[in-house]
Scaffold this active site. Structure first.
Site, mmCIF file in Angstrom:
data_model
loop_
_atom_site.group_PDB
_atom_site.id
_atom_site.type_symbol
_atom_site.label_atom_id
_atom_site.label_comp_id
_atom_site.label_asym_id
_atom_site.label_seq_id
_atom_site.Cartn_x
_atom_site.Cartn_y
_atom_site.Cartn_z
ATOM 1 C CG HIS A 1 -0.347 88.186 1.392
ATOM 2 N ND1 HIS A 1 0.292 87.852 2.572
ATOM 3 C CD2 HIS A 1 -0.948 87.062 0.961
ATOM 4 C CE1 HIS A 1 0.064 86.576 2.839
ATOM 5 N NE2 HIS A 1 -0.694 86.069 1.874
ATOM 6 C CD GLN B 1 4.678 89.503 -13.014
ATOM 7 O OE1 GLN B 1 3.929 90.439 -13.273
ATOM 8 N NE2 GLN B 1 5.677 89.146 -13.817
ATOM 9 C CD GLU B 2 5.927 89.860 -3.789
ATOM 10 O OE1 GLU B 2 6.242 90.684 -2.915
ATOM 11 O OE2 GLU B 2 6.043 88.630 -3.617
HETATM 12 C C1 GAR Z 1 7.761 89.607 -0.363
HETATM 13 O O1 GAR Z 1 7.574 88.457 -1.136
HETATM 14 C C2 GAR Z 1 6.445 90.015 0.281
HETATM 15 O O2 GAR Z 1 5.327 89.814 -0.533
HETATM 16 C C3 GAR Z 1 6.416 89.114 1.480
HETATM 17 O O3 GAR Z 1 7.738 89.094 1.964
HETATM 18 C C4 GAR Z 1 8.633 89.286 0.850
HETATM 19 C C5 GAR Z 1 9.570 90.432 1.199
HETATM 20 O O4 GAR Z 1 10.583 90.567 0.251
HETATM 21 N N1 GAR Z 1 5.506 89.608 2.457
HETATM 22 C C6 GAR Z 1 4.825 88.834 3.298
HETATM 23 O O5 GAR Z 1 4.929 87.623 3.302
HETATM 24 C C7 GAR Z 1 3.927 89.585 4.249
HETATM 25 N N2 GAR Z 1 3.094 88.682 4.975
HETATM 26 P P1 GAR Z 1 11.403 91.925 0.141
HETATM 27 O O6 GAR Z 1 11.935 92.239 1.546
HETATM 28 O O7 GAR Z 1 12.531 91.586 -0.788
HETATM 29 O O8 GAR Z 1 10.494 92.979 -0.379
#
Ligand code: GAR
Length: 195
Positions: A109, A173-174
């Site tokens: 998140h 960072q994710e």
């Molecule tokens: C990411 O930033 C994730 O943290 C967020 O969606 C994005 C997906 O990016 N998730 C949420 O908001 C969940 N409630 P990605 O498809 O490039 O991984």
């Protein structure tokens, strides 16, 4: 070796980070990438990595969440995952679905939970005047964006930041945090990691 299924809704950059991490002596391997959106860009990326993919379009089920989840579940169960990773999966799951994977489902998140569950996390952090923002990996429980926190990474909120600029800084960072948490989790380590 733990088997990991990953649920996505969009571009899947976190999914790619997870997949790329699961090599060598990593205790897990990806077995399925599934999406509620057949057009999700991440499905093509997963297929290019040689991973089985599935798409179950939630729009075909109207408001019937249980029927959507039953269809999704049939693909997931066929892949026999030990761990389910939500990676930008933008559908709220019912308590029945969550219960089925209790203790083996993770989510990332884009906020420092318990701050800002739900949507528009970056805009909310900027509007609140926060000095820091970040991301959280947590175990999924029936309460949205709740559940035991397994890891967090922080970034500064800079003067003049836009939600997009901050989101980009958090996303970097994710991509560090989620693989680190999954590696530990798959090895049975439930302690919280702060990057
Ligand atoms: C990411 O930033 C994730 O943290 C967020 O969606 C994005 C997906 O990016 N998730 C949420 O908001 C969940 N409630 P990605 O498809 O490039 O991984």
């Amino acid at each position: 070796m733990k088997r990991v299924a990953i649920l996505i809704s969009g571009g899947g950059s976190n999914m790619v980070a997870l997949v790329n991490s699961m090599t060598g002596d990593h205790p897990a391997r990806p077995v399925l990438v599934a999406s509620n959106d057949p057009a999700a860009g991440g499905l093509t990326k997963a297929a290019a990595h040689g991973i089985a993919t599935a798409a179950v379009d939630h729009r075909q089920f109207g408001r019937d969440r249980a029927a959507f989840e039953a269809a999704l579940l049939s693909h997931i169960e066929a892949a026999e995952p030990d761990i389910l990773c939500l990676a930008g999966f933008m559908r709220v799951l019912t308590p029945a679905f969550v219960e089925r994977f209790e203790g083996r489902m993770l989510n990332i998140h884009p906020s420092l939970l318990p701050k800002y569950p739900g949507l528009h996390t970056h805009q909310r952090a900027i509007e609140a005047g926060d000095a820091e923002a970040g991301c959280t990996v947590h175990e999924v429980t029936a309460v949205l964006d709740d559940g035991p926190i397994l890891g967090q990474a922080r970034v500064p909120v800079l003067p003049g930041d836009t939600a997009d600029a901050l989101a980009g800084r958090v996303l970097v960072q994710e991509h560090r945090l989620y693989p680190e948490v999954l590696r530990r989790y798959a090895a049975g380590d439930r302690t919280t990691v702060y990057l």
